[in-house]
Design an enzyme around this catalytic site. Sequence first.
Site, short mmCIF file in Angstrom:
data_model
loop_
_atom_site.label_atom_id
_atom_site.label_comp_id
_atom_site.label_asym_id
_atom_site.label_seq_id
_atom_site.Cartn_x
_atom_site.Cartn_y
_atom_site.Cartn_z
N ARG A 121 1.12 -1.21 -0.01
CA ARG A 121 -0.07 -0.04 -0.33
C ARG A 121 1.02 1.43 0.52
O ARG A 121 0.77 1.97 0.71
CB ARG A 121 -0.99 0.13 1.31
CG ARG A 121 -1.96 -1.11 0.72
CD ARG A 121 -3.35 -0.87 2.39
NE ARG A 121 -4.58 -1.58 1.39
CZ ARG A 121 -5.44 -1.28 1.80
NH1 ARG A 121 -5.77 -1.07 2.73
NH2 ARG A 121 -6.30 -1.93 1.10
N GLN A 126 -1.22 2.60 -6.38
CA GLN A 126 -2.84 2.55 -5.58
C GLN A 126 -3.74 1.80 -6.61
O GLN A 126 -4.54 1.27 -6.71
CB GLN A 126 -2.95 3.81 -5.02
CG GLN A 126 -2.59 4.54 -4.14
CD GLN A 126 -2.76 5.76 -3.91
OE1 GLN A 126 -2.88 6.50 -4.40
NE2 GLN A 126 -2.90 6.29 -2.06
N ASP A 129 -3.71 -1.61 -6.77
CA ASP A 129 -4.53 -2.44 -5.39
C ASP A 129 -5.92 -3.13 -5.72
O ASP A 129 -7.01 -2.28 -5.40
CB ASP A 129 -4.58 -1.27 -4.54
CG ASP A 129 -4.40 -2.07 -3.23
OD1 ASP A 129 -5.23 -3.15 -2.88
OD2 ASP A 129 -5.04 -1.25 -2.21
N SER A 132 -8.59 -2.68 -2.58
CA SER A 132 -8.74 -1.75 -2.39
C SER A 132 -10.53 -1.35 -3.67
O SER A 132 -11.28 -0.58 -2.95
CB SER A 132 -8.36 -0.58 -2.66
OG SER A 132 -7.61 -0.45 -1.96
N TYR A 229 -3.09 -0.84 7.66
CA TYR A 229 -4.29 -0.72 8.23
C TYR A 229 -4.28 -1.42 9.08
O TYR A 229 -3.68 -1.02 10.25
CB TYR A 229 -4.30 -2.86 8.06
CG TYR A 229 -4.16 -3.72 6.24
CD1 TYR A 229 -5.30 -4.05 5.57
CD2 TYR A 229 -3.23 -3.59 5.51
CE1 TYR A 229 -5.79 -4.25 5.14
CE2 TYR A 229 -3.24 -4.42 4.72
CZ TYR A 229 -4.40 -4.41 4.20
OH TYR A 229 -3.95 -4.95 2.19
#
Length: 373
Positions: A121, A126, A129, A132, A229
């Site tokens: 992350r 991004q 991912d 997400s 997280y």
Amino acid sequence: MKIAVVREQAAGERRVAATPETVKKFIALGATLAVEAGAGATASFADADYAAAGATISDRAATLSGAAIVLGVQGPDPAALTGVAPGAWVVAGLNPFGERARVDAYAAAGLEALAMEFMPRITRAQSMDILSSQSNLAGYKAVLDAAAEYGRAFPMMMTAAGTVSAARVFVMGVGVAGLQAIATARRLGAQVSATDVRSATKEQIQSLGAKPIFVENVAGIEGEGSGGYAGEMSPEYQAAQAELVSAHIARQDIVITTALIPGRAAPRLVSDAQLASMRPGSVVVDLAVEQGGNVEGAVAGEVVERHGVRIVGHRNVAGRLPADASALFSRNLYNFLSTFWDKEQARPVLDAEIGDAVRLTRDGKVVNARLLS
């Protein structure tokens, strides 16, 4: 380089790892695309659309023959990957902790398995991912599932026959899924509150027009784990949070739980006693049900009732929106491979930061530090 897109074999999986859009983009890089017949049918992508984008449509054996990269949503069975090139990459969501035997089988077969859910992350990753992109859809779908089970309306309605009160929605866990659940419930007109162990999420909750519910008097506990997280809380924080949540949850109509800790069972957020305090007809949606569940009594793949409260435990929630989930997932895969595409070698060449993070197997061995530790 030949890239193969296989039809998903897991029960109930309707997504596909490439769309005609990303097929066209891979071909523009110089790759050859082979798509197994029917791979996109359950996500509303026809074979003809893939063919029009430049892919070859064939059976599984021909699709895999000589492929240097195999794309999947869920990890394909290693025994079903016969005919691929030696050392071929398997790029998919591989569930490394939950399917360790499959990871070992990839190693034994000489395949290089790349787990997309291990994507670090960091800012430059991004767009790659999958957690997400899929969690965003899961948070949205969770609210729709709650609305479908709830026997009342979400928004306040003022009618000649009287006023209908707005539904009260409580979101537990404010990651990507939780934030989208808040936004969706607000758009439907509910009164929304939310909680998380990470104090930094309070402003995010408020920015979406929801009420933050936080433990205020336990100092020095921020709840930040590695990689953005949530981490595990101290016993003091857990006790204070349980007391706060118990008082709040009894007044809620809908509760949506989203809390996960990578590599571990989902934390228990809602007890049987807390369910019993809710009024009959209330709904709880557990997005962590496949990893043990946040809610006591939740059953993966089922909607059950306890104390008059309906507990929704659908599996693969993002996959229940297969067209959009596939579009986002396939773009994640394309963004990953295209970022590292070497034009001279006509193939992707991974760097250490991302390559070492996602690579599970290589040269017949399991090499990922998270699995070896």
